[in-house]
Design a protein around this motif. Structure first.
Motif, PDB file in Angstrom:
ATOM      1  N   ASP A   1      -2.242  -4.520   4.409  1.00  0.00           N
ATOM      2  CA  ASP A   1      -2.852  -4.541   3.075  1.00  0.00           C
ATOM      3  C   ASP A   1      -4.058  -5.470   3.031  1.00  0.00           C
ATOM      4  OD1 ASP A   1      -0.763  -2.931   2.463  1.00  0.00           O
ATOM      5  OD2 ASP A   1       0.246  -4.335   1.116  1.00  0.00           O
TER       6      ASP A   1
ATOM      7  N   SER B   1       0.823  -1.217   0.000  1.00  0.00           N
ATOM      8  CA  SER B   1       0.000   0.000   0.000  1.00  0.00           C
ATOM      9  C   SER B   1       0.857   1.267   0.000  1.00  0.00           C
ATOM     10  CB  SER B   1      -0.914   0.005   1.231  1.00  0.00           C
ATOM     11  OG  SER B   1      -1.828  -1.056   1.157  1.00  0.00           O
ATOM     12  N   ARG B   2       1.892   1.294   0.836  1.00  0.00           N
ATOM     13  CA  ARG B   2       2.724   2.499   0.937  1.00  0.00           C
ATOM     14  C   ARG B   2       3.483   2.741  -0.362  1.00  0.00           C
ATOM     15  NH1 ARG B   2       3.964   5.905   4.795  1.00  0.00           N
ATOM     16  NH2 ARG B   2       2.632   4.696   6.198  1.00  0.00           N
ATOM     17  N   GLN B   3       4.019   1.678  -0.956  1.00  0.00           N
ATOM     18  CA  GLN B   3       4.743   1.846  -2.222  1.00  0.00           C
ATOM     19  C   GLN B   3       3.810   2.326  -3.323  1.00  0.00           C
ATOM     20  OE1 GLN B   3       6.162  -2.186  -2.436  1.00  0.00           O
ATOM     21  NE2 GLN B   3       8.211  -1.650  -1.678  1.00  0.00           N
TER      22      GLN B   3
ATOM     23  N   ASP C   1       2.938   6.039  -2.722  1.00  0.00           N
ATOM     24  CA  ASP C   1       4.041   6.932  -3.109  1.00  0.00           C
ATOM     25  C   ASP C   1       4.153   7.048  -4.625  1.00  0.00           C
ATOM     26  OD1 ASP C   1       4.624   7.354  -0.456  1.00  0.00           O
ATOM     27  OD2 ASP C   1       6.230   5.848  -0.371  1.00  0.00           O
TER      28      ASP C   1
ATOM     29  N   TYR D   1      -2.858   5.180   4.516  1.00  0.00           N
ATOM     30  CA  TYR D   1      -1.477   5.662   4.422  1.00  0.00           C
ATOM     31  C   TYR D   1      -1.012   6.275   5.739  1.00  0.00           C
ATOM     32  CZ  TYR D   1       2.614   8.117   2.592  1.00  0.00           C
ATOM     33  OH  TYR D   1       3.898   8.572   2.363  1.00  0.00           O
ATOM     34  N   ASN D   2      -1.899   6.963   6.413  1.00  0.00           N
ATOM     35  CA  ASN D   2      -1.540   7.644   7.660  1.00  0.00           C
ATOM     36  C   ASN D   2      -1.594   6.730   8.885  1.00  0.00           C
ATOM     37  OD1 ASN D   2      -1.127  10.184   6.412  1.00  0.00           O
ATOM     38  ND2 ASN D   2      -3.353  10.531   6.398  1.00  0.00           N
TER      39      ASN D   2
END
Length: 564
Positions: free
Chosen positions: A324, A259-261, A264, A317-318
């Motif tokens: 995931d 999710s983070r990748q 970004d 994200y936060n």
């Protein structure tokens, strides 16, 4: 002097005994066929451990000089080799039994032919090799076993593998070989070839070139896959069971962004797009864009925010503890496979039989994919008279499958947004963007798509030997398929909305009847070292098909599915 005398006596004894060890006797005899007592010409007889040997004449008789304590090996193509100890016998009569399992020596292509009579390349796979792999169909069993044969496995249970012999021979025409099962020529329509129970197969012969077209013409330009099923053997009855259970799982899954990748990547793409459109923008402008348009979700009431991310994605994200959502895990599983077969065999001087029952079940690694199969077979022959033989090779197969019309479930789940909570929403989204074609795979699993097949394959023959060497054989075969498909699309999923049918039910019935009638007259005679072999035959076949499809749309509820 004493030692010299002893040596002389030893040498004299050795010379005296030498003629005893070298003494041969002349052996005469006759070799016959065990079931009919008819003489067998051309039988090879060899003194074991030496190169001495002979063959039987036209009347099955032989004469051979061999040591009195030797062993004689009698061998003939299609018959079990027999070893007889001489034991000072001067007359030895031998009867040979047919070796119904020795199918590497004899191949049946419309009529009975020896491999030496074929002019092209022949690849063979025996039943022992077929049993080495835990698979449920023939194409999978022969994969990698024969040079020049490429087999692409089916991706889903119930689908058929793709087989190519020596590559693709045409661009526009069909590239599949033809299949011959116990003399019956068939294609793989409706899974016909792969409906044969693998446990019933005695051998598979793959004809790759001239030998394929010699009897079947241009339709065999892509090769011939010939199957011979098991037969009964004379002797005490036998019961055999073979079974296995296995689990199929994904060995290696391609890596995906978490999710983070992914977040970004999408944020950087939005920023790069803004810079390309506004190359003169200041850092203050860029920071405002990021804060107001990228990192803020769209607010329908105020019209503010942006369309890059939805609020659920920003929350994910936060959240440092966010995990995931694995959509692919929701629609896949470890597929259990199993295969069981039991057979009964027996025979006597008058005839033999082979009776079998089989069950196989294959679960797909995607949920709601499966193929369940029940089969039965009877192979029997009977010598009514010494010159008359009748027999049948008949099988019945019933399969029940859950199938998909496309690969939407796996593809959509694999590409799903890992920040999107798993639910039965109509579509899968990125941000707040709505794509009417991005069907929710969990809802797609609600579509019923079932298929049932019933197939009867029967080859029945009558064989007449009016005189020695002359053989007449007539065979009538049928290949009957009855297939039914039932499909229902519920009225509350995106597919029903997208295609505006408010629920759809479809029912198809397909009946296909193929018959084949073969008649052959052959003559095979051996005169000393010379052999005469000739054959003539006719073959006629017919295929008829009856297909019906009914589709209905517009359903108030989904209670009865396709039974509406």
């Amino acid at each position: 002097m004493g030692k010299t005398r002893s040596s002389i006596i030893y040498l004299l004894l050795l010379f005296c005994c030498t003629p005893v060890f070298a003494q041969n006797i002349t052996i005469n005899g006759t070799v016959t066929e065990a079931s009919t007592s008819e003489p067998l010409p051309g039988v090879a007889i060899r003194v074991e451990g030496t190169t001495t040997g002979t063959i039987t004449d036209i009347d099955g008789q032989f004469s051979l000089s061999a040591p009195a304590d030797a062993n004689l090996a009698f061998s003939y193509i299609g018959y079990a080799t027999k070893v007889i100890a001489v034991k000072n016998q001067t007359v030895i009569n031998v009867s040979l039994d047919e070796d119904t399992q020795d199918l590497d020596e004899v191949i049946v292509v419309g009529i009975s032919l020896k491999k030496s009579d074929l002019t092209g390349a022949v690849g063979s796979v025996s039943s022992k090799v077929l049993e080495e792999k835990p698979v449920t169909n023939i194409n999978q069993a022969i994969q990698g076993r024969v040079a020049g044969v490429l087999i692409t496995n089916a991706a889903k249970p119930g689908d058929d593998s793709n087989i190519k012999i020596r590559g693709i021979n045409t661009i526009n025409g069909a590239t599949d070989p033809i299949y011959v099962v116990d003399g019956l020529v068939m294609d793989n329509f409706g899974g016909g070839f792969n409906s044969v129970n693998l446990n019933d197969v005695a051998s598979i012969e793959i004809l790759k070139d001239a030998s394929a077209t010699a009897l079947y013409g241009s339709r065999a330009a892509n090769g011939v896959v010939l199957i011979t099923t098991k037969k009964g053997k004379k002797g005490e009855g036998r019961v055999n069971y073979d079974g296995w259970v296995g689990v199929r799982t994904y060995a290696n899954m391609p890596e995906k962004m978490n999710s983070r990748q992914l977040f970004d990547l999408r944020r950087d793409a939005a920023i790069n797009s803004y810079k390309a459109i506004y190359p003169d923008a200041t850092q203050t402008d860029l920071d405002a864009f990021i804060q107001n348009r990228v990192m803020t979700a769209y607010n329908p009431a105020s019209g503010g925010g942006g369309f890059v991310f939805g609020q659920y994605e920003l929350d994910a994200y936060n959240n440092p503890n966010f995990k995931d959502y694995d959509w692919l895990d929701e629609v896949t599983r470890n597929g259990v496979e199993q295969n069981h077969a039991v057979s009964f065999t027996g025979g006597s001087e008058s005839g033999s039989f082979y009776l079998s029952f089989g069950y196989s079940n294959q679960e797909g690694m995607v949920k709601k994919l499966s193929d369940e199969k029940y089969s039965g077979r009877i192979n029997a022959d009977y010598n009514v008279k010494s010159w008359l033989k009748v027999g049948t090779n008949t099988s019945y197969v019933r399969s029940q499958s859950e199938i998909f019309s496309d690969d939407d479930v796996y593809d959509k789940a694999r590409g799903a947004n890992p920040m999107l909570p798993i639910s039965d929403a109509l579509t899968l989204n990125y941000g707040d963007f709505y794509d009417q074609n991005y069907f929710n795979p969990l809802n797609t699993l609600k579509i019923d798509n079932n298929r049932t097949r019933n197939r009867v394959i029967s080859s029945n023959f009558l064989n007449i030997n009016p005189m020695e060497g002359l053989n007449f054989r007539t065979t009538f075969s049928i290949n009957y398929l009855e297939e039914a498909r039932f499909r229902y699309v519920p009225n509350d999923i995106q597919q029903a909305i997208r295609y505006a049918h408010n629920g759809e039910a479809a029912h198809t019935r397909d009946q296909r009847m193929m018959w084949q009638w073969d008649n052959t007259l052959s003559y095979d005679k051996t005169f000393g070292f010379h052999r005469i072999n000739a054959s003539i035959g006719t073959s006629s076949s017919n295929i008829s098909r009856n297909y019906t499809e009914v589709t209905a749309r517009g359903f108030d509820n989904n209670i009865f599915t396709y039974h509406n």
